[in-house]
Design a protein around this motif. Sequence first.
Motif, PDB file in Angstrom:
ATOM      1  N   GLU A  84     -50.691 -57.556  32.525  1.00  0.00           N
ATOM      2  CA  GLU A  84     -51.720 -58.188  32.822  1.00  0.00           C
ATOM      3  C   GLU A  84     -51.235 -58.669  34.432  1.00  0.00           C
ATOM      4  N   HIS A 127     -58.302 -60.161  39.339  1.00  0.00           N
ATOM      5  CA  HIS A 127     -58.274 -59.796  37.812  1.00  0.00           C
ATOM      6  C   HIS A 127     -59.179 -58.903  37.712  1.00  0.00           C
ATOM      7  N   TRP A 128     -59.895 -58.169  38.665  1.00  0.00           N
ATOM      8  CA  TRP A 128     -60.800 -56.913  38.570  1.00  0.00           C
ATOM      9  C   TRP A 128     -59.862 -55.988  39.075  1.00  0.00           C
ATOM     10  N   ILE A 129     -60.161 -54.766  37.975  1.00  0.00           N
ATOM     11  CA  ILE A 129     -59.351 -53.607  38.190  1.00  0.00           C
ATOM     12  C   ILE A 129     -59.966 -52.748  39.378  1.00  0.00           C
ATOM     13  N   SER A 161     -55.113 -57.525  29.376  1.00  0.00           N
ATOM     14  CA  SER A 161     -55.916 -58.138  30.514  1.00  0.00           C
ATOM     15  C   SER A 161     -56.629 -56.919  31.047  1.00  0.00           C
ATOM     16  N   ARG A 162     -56.586 -57.228  32.307  1.00  0.00           N
ATOM     17  CA  ARG A 162     -56.791 -56.147  33.416  1.00  0.00           C
ATOM     18  C   ARG A 162     -56.099 -54.858  33.149  1.00  0.00           C
ATOM     19  N   THR A 188     -65.946 -54.733  33.611  1.00  0.00           N
ATOM     20  CA  THR A 188     -66.459 -55.611  35.042  1.00  0.00           C
ATOM     21  C   THR A 188     -67.807 -56.086  34.962  1.00  0.00           C
TER      22      THR A 188
END
Length: 330
Positions: A84, A127-129, A161-162, A188
């Motif tokens: 994560e 936190h966004w891929i 998580s991500r 997302t």
Amino acid sequence: MIFVWTSMFVIVAMLACHLAFRRYVIPRIVAIFENVPPFNVVTGIPHPYDEPLLFFTADGVILRGSLLNGRQKDVKGLVLFLPELRGNHWMARRYCETLIRHGYAVMAVDFRSQGESAVMLGYSPIHWITEYEMTDVEAMLEFIESRPDLSTLPLLVYGVSRGGVAALVAACRYPRIRGVIADSAFGTMSMTKYFVDRFVHYVIPPWLYRLQPRWHVDLTLRNAMEESENRRRCKYVHLEREQETLESDRVLLISGGRDSYVTPEIAVRLQSIVGKHCQLWIAPSAKHNMSRSVCTEEYDRRVLKHCEVCLGMTLGAVSDRYDPTLAKSA
């Protein structure tokens, strides 16, 4: 003639209102979108028996990780573990304990600008891929192919998580992956829409939001993401655009019943994105990324069973018993 001028005035007025709306709303959405929640991450510690790994991505970033159980004979399969945000590769031993005990090798690697991997100048992960992390995953898979002791093993990907989002997208892009475990993962765009619906009052009055057609809301969110991409010089990854190539029966989704970030509703939305044959388990009373800590026995049982089913193995010691006091299915 009056009708023509009136029509032109209405069109110009609507366009002016639209531009004013965008100019006011988009910066506020971007600020919320880029705000990283206060995750309480407990990183792992080095283990003396793990093999240290180091290799380069296609764009020259050094990635570091470790190989667990790599020296064991008759390894059942290889699990690529993706941590994560703010986590590290040493956390793999905590999540993959039952897999290690049952004869799997685990390769865990830190994404760029995280843990022990090198920092990419000008890029601070949130936190966004993004495609940066997917470039890292590609390098991990190429490293696996370069190692004769790893390249012949059946491959599964396990992310948190991500890292779970990266695992799902990797399975969409690389057919060699036989199965996916995604703990506290999310889509997302679907997660963004969910939180916009909940917290829109911080941006515009709720009555004004209710007057907006859905297509206008979606367009505004896409514009806000594009603005964020330009600011951060990255490209966000959307599972929603790639899921058609994902075999949903090879996916296990896990989420916490008390997760305030990736809520059970978001987890159900993700299940619908992945596909109807995807398994979703909601661990009762578990907060974000805490499902194994709260429901250890049931968590391990489901993870092990999923891996062995994906690899077509006899379940052996994996019990099919369902204990409602330990867990419940969504």
